[in-house]
Design a protein around this motif. Structure first.
Motif, PDB file in Angstrom:
ATOM      1  N   ALA A   1     -10.665  -0.955   2.632  1.00 51.71           N
ATOM      2  CA  ALA A   1      -9.835  -2.115   4.312  1.00 51.71           C
ATOM      3  C   ALA A   1      -8.308  -1.712   2.715  1.00 51.71           C
ATOM      4  N   ALA A   2      -8.044  -2.120   2.122  1.00 52.28           N
ATOM      5  CA  ALA A   2      -7.125  -1.688   1.432  1.00 52.28           C
ATOM      6  C   ALA A   2      -6.240  -0.558   1.073  1.00 52.28           C
TER       7      ALA A   2
ATOM      8  N   LYS B   1      -6.712   1.423   3.695  1.00 51.80           N
ATOM      9  CA  LYS B   1      -6.689   1.832   4.473  1.00 51.80           C
ATOM     10  C   LYS B   1      -5.421   1.767   5.180  1.00 51.80           C
ATOM     11  N   GLU B   2      -4.916   0.270   4.425  1.00 54.71           N
ATOM     12  CA  GLU B   2      -2.995  -0.942   4.699  1.00 54.71           C
ATOM     13  C   GLU B   2      -2.953   0.306   3.818  1.00 54.71           C
TER      14      GLU B   2
ATOM     15  N   LYS C   1      -1.839   3.379   5.739  1.00 57.63           N
ATOM     16  CA  LYS C   1      -0.444   3.166   7.431  1.00 57.63           C
ATOM     17  C   LYS C   1       1.159   2.453   6.465  1.00 57.63           C
ATOM     18  N   ILE C   2       1.207   2.225   5.467  1.00 60.20           N
ATOM     19  CA  ILE C   2       2.508   1.834   4.771  1.00 60.20           C
ATOM     20  C   ILE C   2       2.402   3.915   4.672  1.00 60.20           C
TER      21      ILE C   2
END
Length: 88
Positions: free
Chosen positions: A11-12, A14-15, A18-19
């Motif tokens: 999950a981290a 994926k974030e 995105k950034i």
């Protein structure tokens, strides 16, 4: 969770992707010194948000993470052989 083991958390990751994908177009085509200065300022904001007693350790872990990713991006940019030897 530390900078060094963030890849273990999907999950981290994926974030983070995105950034990074949002920042990449802003840096694309800029001179290296502009990119370096911009990343230095962003990194300073990150470190300033940390407890002063932890900042030295945070910077150390951050630099270890950068060192970890350099060979990965060398291969992405230049292929399996990495950074061209004629520039070494």
């Amino acid at each position: 969770m530390t900078v060094m083991d963030i890849d273990a958390n999907e999950a981290a990751r994926k974030e983070i992707d995105k950034i990074v994908d949002a920042i990449r177009p802003l840096l694309s085509g800029q001179k290296p010194e502009v990119i370096g200065s911009a990343l230095s300022e962003v990194t300073a904001m990150f470190v300033a948000g940390c407890e002063p007693k932890a900042r030295e350790a945070v910077i150390g872990l951050f630099l270890l993470s950068v060192e970890k990713f350099v060979p990965v991006f060398d291969k992405m940019l230049y292929g399996e052989q990495g950074f061209p030897k004629e520039f070494n």
